[in-house]
Design an enzyme around this catalytic site. Structure first.
Site, PDB file in Angstrom:
ATOM      1  N   ILE A   1       0.903  -1.323   0.136  1.00 27.82           N
ATOM      2  CA  ILE A   1      -0.036   0.232   0.016  1.00 27.82           C
ATOM      3  C   ILE A   1       0.937   1.485   0.149  1.00 27.82           C
ATOM      4  O   ILE A   1       0.464   2.270  -0.539  1.00 27.82           O
ATOM      5  CB  ILE A   1      -1.178   0.013   1.179  1.00 27.82           C
TER       6      ILE A   1
ATOM      7  N   SER B   1      11.772   0.780   7.185  1.00 23.83           N
ATOM      8  CA  SER B   1      11.270  -0.545   6.753  1.00 23.83           C
ATOM      9  C   SER B   1      12.333  -1.389   6.677  1.00 23.83           C
ATOM     10  O   SER B   1      13.681  -1.247   6.599  1.00 23.83           O
ATOM     11  CB  SER B   1      10.877  -0.377   5.254  1.00 23.83           C
ATOM     12  N   ARG B   2      11.974  -2.750   7.173  1.00 16.71           N
ATOM     13  CA  ARG B   2      13.045  -3.746   7.395  1.00 16.71           C
ATOM     14  C   ARG B   2      13.902  -4.168   6.055  1.00 16.71           C
ATOM     15  O   ARG B   2      14.982  -4.481   5.809  1.00 16.71           O
ATOM     16  CB  ARG B   2      12.812  -4.967   8.420  1.00 16.71           C
TER      17      ARG B   2
ATOM     18  N   LYS C   1      -5.546   1.684   7.673  1.00 18.47           N
ATOM     19  CA  LYS C   1      -6.657   1.110   8.342  1.00 18.47           C
ATOM     20  C   LYS C   1      -6.351  -0.496   8.393  1.00 18.47           C
ATOM     21  O   LYS C   1      -5.314  -0.800   7.575  1.00 18.47           O
ATOM     22  CB  LYS C   1      -7.854   1.241   7.485  1.00 18.47           C
TER      23      LYS C   1
ATOM     24  N   ASP D   1     -10.123  -7.555   7.026  1.00 22.19           N
ATOM     25  CA  ASP D   1      -9.229  -6.525   6.347  1.00 22.19           C
ATOM     26  C   ASP D   1      -9.907  -6.076   5.299  1.00 22.19           C
ATOM     27  O   ASP D   1     -10.022  -4.707   5.259  1.00 22.19           O
ATOM     28  CB  ASP D   1      -7.632  -7.215   6.163  1.00 22.19           C
TER      29      ASP D   1
HETATM   30  P1  NAP Z   1       2.373  -5.592   2.835  1.00 18.74           P
HETATM   31  O1  NAP Z   1       2.497  -5.416   1.353  1.00 18.74           O
HETATM   32  O2  NAP Z   1       2.625  -6.913   3.782  1.00 18.74           O
HETATM   33  O3  NAP Z   1       3.359  -4.371   3.507  1.00 18.74           O
HETATM   34  C1  NAP Z   1       3.568  -4.063   4.973  1.00 18.74           C
HETATM   35  C2  NAP Z   1       5.026  -3.655   4.933  1.00 18.74           C
HETATM   36  O4  NAP Z   1       5.031  -3.460   6.785  1.00 18.74           O
HETATM   37  C3  NAP Z   1       5.887  -4.848   4.796  1.00 18.74           C
HETATM   38  O5  NAP Z   1       6.475  -4.689   3.608  1.00 18.74           O
HETATM   39  C4  NAP Z   1       6.937  -4.695   5.824  1.00 18.74           C
HETATM   40  O6  NAP Z   1       7.999  -3.948   5.253  1.00 18.74           O
HETATM   41  C5  NAP Z   1       6.317  -3.769   6.832  1.00 18.74           C
HETATM   42  N1  NAP Z   1       6.326  -4.756   8.097  1.00 18.74           N
HETATM   43  C6  NAP Z   1       6.642  -4.224   9.556  1.00 18.74           C
HETATM   44  N2  NAP Z   1       6.176  -5.127  10.215  1.00 18.74           N
HETATM   45  C7  NAP Z   1       5.719  -6.287   9.574  1.00 18.74           C
HETATM   46  C8  NAP Z   1       5.456  -7.637  10.031  1.00 18.74           C
HETATM   47  N3  NAP Z   1       5.425  -7.759  11.212  1.00 18.74           N
HETATM   48  N4  NAP Z   1       4.727  -8.461   9.220  1.00 18.74           N
HETATM   49  C9  NAP Z   1       4.789  -7.995   7.939  1.00 18.74           C
HETATM   50  N5  NAP Z   1       5.215  -6.804   7.512  1.00 18.74           N
HETATM   51  C10 NAP Z   1       5.736  -5.946   8.502  1.00 18.74           C
HETATM   52  O7  NAP Z   1       1.044  -4.968   3.228  1.00 18.74           O
HETATM   53  P2  NAP Z   1      -0.028  -3.813   2.826  1.00 18.74           P
HETATM   54  O8  NAP Z   1      -1.001  -4.488   1.792  1.00 18.74           O
HETATM   55  O9  NAP Z   1       0.904  -2.741   2.436  1.00 18.74           O
HETATM   56  O10 NAP Z   1      -0.858  -3.486   4.131  1.00 18.74           O
HETATM   57  C11 NAP Z   1      -0.360  -2.477   4.869  1.00 18.74           C
HETATM   58  C12 NAP Z   1      -1.566  -2.006   5.826  1.00 18.74           C
HETATM   59  O11 NAP Z   1      -2.371  -1.314   4.693  1.00 18.74           O
HETATM   60  C13 NAP Z   1      -2.668  -3.107   6.252  1.00 18.74           C
HETATM   61  O12 NAP Z   1      -3.226  -2.406   7.699  1.00 18.74           O
HETATM   62  C14 NAP Z   1      -3.682  -3.011   5.200  1.00 18.74           C
HETATM   63  O13 NAP Z   1      -5.249  -3.242   5.775  1.00 18.74           O
HETATM   64  C15 NAP Z   1      -3.462  -1.476   4.705  1.00 18.74           C
HETATM   65  N6  NAP Z   1      -4.161  -1.413   3.345  1.00 18.74           N
HETATM   66  C16 NAP Z   1      -3.697  -2.239   2.365  1.00 18.74           C
HETATM   67  C17 NAP Z   1      -4.070  -2.192   1.028  1.00 18.74           C
HETATM   68  C18 NAP Z   1      -3.588  -3.162  -0.001  1.00 18.74           C
HETATM   69  O14 NAP Z   1      -4.325  -3.028  -1.190  1.00 18.74           O
HETATM   70  N7  NAP Z   1      -2.825  -3.888   0.031  1.00 18.74           N
HETATM   71  C19 NAP Z   1      -5.241  -1.222   0.784  1.00 18.74           C
HETATM   72  C20 NAP Z   1      -5.610  -0.385   1.788  1.00 18.74           C
HETATM   73  C21 NAP Z   1      -5.106  -0.517   2.749  1.00 18.74           C
HETATM   74  P3  NAP Z   1       9.445  -4.272   5.626  1.00 18.74           P
HETATM   75  O15 NAP Z   1       9.688  -5.884   5.776  1.00 18.74           O
HETATM   76  O16 NAP Z   1      10.385  -3.793   4.666  1.00 18.74           O
HETATM   77  O17 NAP Z   1       9.535  -4.011   7.198  1.00 18.74           O
END
Ligand code: NAP
Length: 308
Positions: free
Chosen positions: A14, A36-37, A90, A168
């Site tokens: 996101i 970010s890690r 969110k 989610d």
């Molecule tokens: P994601 O692709 O998994 O990215 C989240 C990032 O957070 C990871 O790349 C990671 O980066 C970091 N992170 C830190 N602690 C973590 C942990 N314990 N486990 C996994 N990742 C961790 O997830 P995302 O889809 O971007 O979603 C993140 C948030 O945005 C959620 O709350 C989701 O509901 C919201 N969101 C997502 C979307 C969508 O379309 N995907 C849409 C609207 C809202 P590092 O490994 O580099 O630290």
């Protein structure tokens, strides 16, 4: 006014898809750092942890937290304690109480905390709210069904406790419903379907009502292949309202009333700048409260194991 110096924490899907492009186009913000890690952002200072970033870049005035909800409290607490305004993706946290604690901390420090709900900024949501405010609602049905393999490939956190599973995306529907309905609703019955190898549900069926006996149901399912459904349908005294495509399109009795390209994240950053400049917070916990209630009241059913 000079732009707010902003940092991103959690450079994942996101952050890349929505936050970075929206920040780049908004003159109220200047992106100065990221933590970010694994992920990095070109052209700015990158750090492996929020602690290191806050220590090394004192010019940061605000942070956007884009990591999964299970890790949000710790990061938000650190940022607020360091005197930064905070934008939270969110859902705003893994529990209601931790978000209430952050709200109190932001208040005590005179900082802005933004619990963002991007779906509330979908183009036809305000028109749907205005229509529902002008009529009598007889019933409402929410159908939010999508393919988890398509939208969340290799995301383990969504299946872990606190990751919310199908809530989610479902919480996006709840963020719209709680905004467009004229009165508060509450859950009377829920069934949550858990894959036998996972700690979060893959589907949920929920019944709500309100003080006037409204008939409101919601179906959330992550096993939908083919056409995806993000629809809210209401039977009213002035016709059938269909808010479809996640809030992008509004029809009444089959006649299209509102459709525009979506601008959800640019609108979120506009709102964040507004609350920072006004010195206030924007934290509405209603969508997360309904999810907590569904977990509290819901029957638990085990279904087939889920593998990516
Ligand atoms: P994601 O692709 O998994 O990215 C989240 C990032 O957070 C990871 O790349 C990671 O980066 C970091 N992170 C830190 N602690 C973590 C942990 N314990 N486990 C996994 N990742 C961790 O997830 P995302 O889809 O971007 O979603 C993140 C948030 O945005 C959620 O709350 C989701 O509901 C919201 N969101 C997502 C979307 C969508 O379309 N995907 C849409 C609207 C809202 P590092 O490994 O580099 O630290």
């Amino acid at each position: 006014m000079s732009p707010i110096h902003l940092a991103i924490v959690g450079v994942g899907k996101i952050a890349r898809d929505q936050h970075l492009p929206s920040i780049a186009k908004n003159p109220d913000f200047k992106l100065v750092a990221a933590a970010s890690r694994h992920g990095t952002v070109d052209g700015i200072d990158n750090f492996k942890s929020i602690d290191e970033m806050l220590e090394k870049v004192p010019a940061i005035q605000a942070v956007s937290l884009c990591m999964p909800p299970q890790n949000r409290y710790e990061a938000a607490h650190k940022a607020l304690s360091a005197g930064k305004h905070v934008f939270m993706e969110k859902p705003p946290g893994a529990t209601l109480s931790e978000v209430a604690d952050l709200e109190a901390l932001a208040d005590a420090k005179g900082l802005s905390l933004f619990a963002s709900w991007h779906s509330r900024y979908a183009p036809a949501v305000e028109a749907a709210k205005a229509f529902l405010d002008s009529t009598i609602i007889r019933s409402m049905k929410v159908v939010w069904k999508e393919d988890v393999r398509h939208w969340h490939p290799n995301q383990e956190w969504i299946w872990q406790a606190g990751g919310l599973g199908v809530f989610d995306p479902g919480i996006n529907a709840l963020s719209i419903v709680t905004h467009i309905l004229p009165r508060p609703v509450f859950i009377t019955k829920a069934t949550l379907e858990f894959p036998e190898n996972r700690d979060a549900p893959i589907a949920a069926g929920i019944t709500f009502t309100d003080a006037h006996g409204l008939d409101l149901t919601a179906e959330f399912d992550w096993r939908q292949t083919g056409k995806q459904s993000w629809d809210i349908v209401a039977a009213t005294d002035d016709g059938e309202m269909v808010l479809s495509e996640g809030g992008a399109k509004l029809s009444i009795d089959g006649v299209l009333k509102h459709e525009e390209p979506e601008q959800e994240y640019p609108m979120l950053y506009k709102r964040f700048a507004e609350i920072v400049q006004a010195g206030k917070s924007d934290v509405d916990l209603a969508p997360l409260r309904h999810v907590a209630d569904a977990f509290m009241l819901g029957r638990r059913k085990f279904v087939d194991a889920f593998y990516d």
